[in-house]
Design a protein around this motif. Structure first.
Motif, PDB file in Angstrom:
ATOM      1  N   LEU A 118       0.821  -1.211   0.000  1.00 59.14           N
ATOM      2  CA  LEU A 118       0.000   0.000   0.000  1.00 59.14           C
ATOM      3  C   LEU A 118       0.853   1.258   0.000  1.00 59.14           C
ATOM      4  N   PHE A 119       1.998   1.223   0.680  1.00 62.56           N
ATOM      5  CA  PHE A 119       2.927   2.361   0.645  1.00 62.56           C
ATOM      6  C   PHE A 119       3.412   2.611  -0.782  1.00 62.56           C
ATOM      7  N   PHE A 120       3.808   1.539  -1.471  1.00 61.76           N
ATOM      8  CA  PHE A 120       4.303   1.699  -2.844  1.00 61.76           C
ATOM      9  C   PHE A 120       3.210   2.202  -3.787  1.00 61.76           C
ATOM     10  N   VAL A 121       1.984   1.727  -3.603  1.00 64.09           N
ATOM     11  CA  VAL A 121       0.878   2.193  -4.444  1.00 64.09           C
ATOM     12  C   VAL A 121       0.608   3.669  -4.182  1.00 64.09           C
ATOM     13  N   ALA A 122       0.581   4.073  -2.918  1.00 63.32           N
ATOM     14  CA  ALA A 122       0.344   5.481  -2.586  1.00 63.32           C
ATOM     15  C   ALA A 122       1.455   6.366  -3.133  1.00 63.32           C
ATOM     16  N   ARG A 123       2.679   5.886  -3.053  1.00 67.33           N
ATOM     17  CA  ARG A 123       3.808   6.657  -3.582  1.00 67.33           C
ATOM     18  C   ARG A 123       3.713   6.794  -5.100  1.00 67.33           C
ATOM     19  N   ALA A 124       3.276   5.726  -5.775  1.00 66.91           N
ATOM     20  CA  ALA A 124       3.138   5.777  -7.234  1.00 66.91           C
ATOM     21  C   ALA A 124       2.034   6.736  -7.654  1.00 66.91           C
ATOM     22  N   VAL A 125       0.964   6.785  -6.887  1.00 72.58           N
ATOM     23  CA  VAL A 125      -0.127   7.703  -7.209  1.00 72.58           C
ATOM     24  C   VAL A 125       0.297   9.148  -6.954  1.00 72.58           C
ATOM     25  N   ALA A 126       1.047   9.388  -5.901  1.00 73.16           N
ATOM     26  CA  ALA A 126       1.418  10.749  -5.527  1.00 73.16           C
ATOM     27  C   ALA A 126       2.565  11.318  -6.358  1.00 73.16           C
TER      28      ALA A 126
END
Length: 82
Positions: free
Chosen positions: A14-22
């Motif tokens: 979830l951290f990696f997904v949030a970072r990719a979106v941001a």
């Protein structure tokens, strides 16, 4: 212990997904000086690949995990409660 590793894996994913979106919103894609010194720089494609690539892989991991979990739940026999 297995549950702990699963929970930690989901948190990291979830951290990696949030970072990719941001990431596209954090950098100014029209100004190369904002991302030239980042990992994958100086090109925009390299920066987005390095910062968003793990997020895409993590999203695929999460999707596969949810699909596998749902299929496992459907295949379990329902007990009659007797």
């Amino acid at each position: 212990m297995n549950l702990l590793f699963r929970v930690l894996g989901v948190i990291v994913a979830l951290f990696f997904v949030a970072r990719a979106v941001a990431e596209p919103f954090v950098i100014d894609v029209t100004d190369a000086s904002t991302y030239a010194n980042d990992w994958g720089g100086p090109s925009l494609a390299g920066v987005l690949a390095v910062h968003c690539g793990p997020g895409v892989l993590a999203a695929m991991f999460l999707y596969g995990s949810v699909v596998r979990w749902r299929n496992d739940r459907k295949s379990e026999p329902v007990s009659s409660g007797r």
